[in-house]
Design a protein around this motif. Structure first.
Motif: not given
Ligand code: ZN
Ligand code: ZN
Length: 207
Positions: A46-49, A139, A141, A159-160, A162
């Motif tokens: 879903l999210y990646c820093g 990076y 899916d 998200m916050e 990650a």
């Protein structure tokens, strides 16, 4: 050592963004990941820093990059499949994966929850895995990782949070280690980058 161009074609076909050379420029990349093994967790990313280490690796600034590189080691997602022996999470749970996806699990470091010091730890990307294929990071899916290196993740911090998986733990751990996790103490932080701003937020939370 298997070259990426000759690697085994695995059954799972994620889409990712890869650097092909030291320019570090990312471009679309179709690749494969292993089938979900009995101890593996498969999850939708879903999210990646974005960590500065990613930038170093993309440009081979540490001289150990294996192209093509799909970077990303602050990965948060939702579980899509679990192996038969997985106990920690189930389909639909939120999970996180950080900097490493494998280690010997037998040495003194591994048996003391310090897998990051294991001499045979396996990086989340650009490292050769046990099946001799190259690891690819967040990076992309879809991820597949051994449950030992998968963390349960809170719904309200997708998200916050990650960046806690690398920048966060890199600062939280030493603050705890040296006893700066108590109210009333003063600390100094040199540089307010990806890690430095964490090194301000944690002490503030500690009081
Ligand atoms: Zn990092
Ligand atoms: Zn070890």
């Amino acid at each position: 050592m298997a070259k990426s161009s000759h690697e085994i074609e695995h059954p799972i076909k994620p889409f990712g963004w890869a650097a092909r050379d030291t320019s570090g420029v990312l471009s679309p990349f179709n690749f494969s990941r292993r089938a979900t093994g009995e101890n593996d967790v498969q999850f939708k990313v879903l999210y990646c820093g974005i960590c500065h280490s990613d930038l170093h690796m993309l440009k081979n600034e540490w001289d150990n990059s294996k192209y093509p590189i799909v970077p990303g080691h602050e990965i948060v997602g939702v579980v899509t499949e679990v192996g038969s022996k997985v106990e920690k999470v189930k389909v639909g749970d939120n999970v996180g994966v950080g900097v490493i996806v494998g280690s010997c699990r037998k040495c003194d470091s591994c048996t003391n929850d310090l897998e990051q010091y294991c001499s045979s730890s396996i990086g989340t990307y650009s490292t050769t895995y046990y099946d001799r294929t190259t690891t690819y990071g967040g990076y992309s899916d879809l991820m597949v990782a051994n449950e030992h290196f998968v963390l349960c993740w809170p719904e309200n911090l997708l998200m916050e949070a990650a960046p806690l998986l690398c920048a966060g733990t890199t600062t939280y751990s030493p603050l705890r280690y040296v006893g700066l996790d108590k109210p009333g103490l003063n600390i100094g932080v040199v540089g307010l980058g990806g890690l430095g701003h964490m090194a301000v937020k944690f002490p503030k939370a500690f009081g």
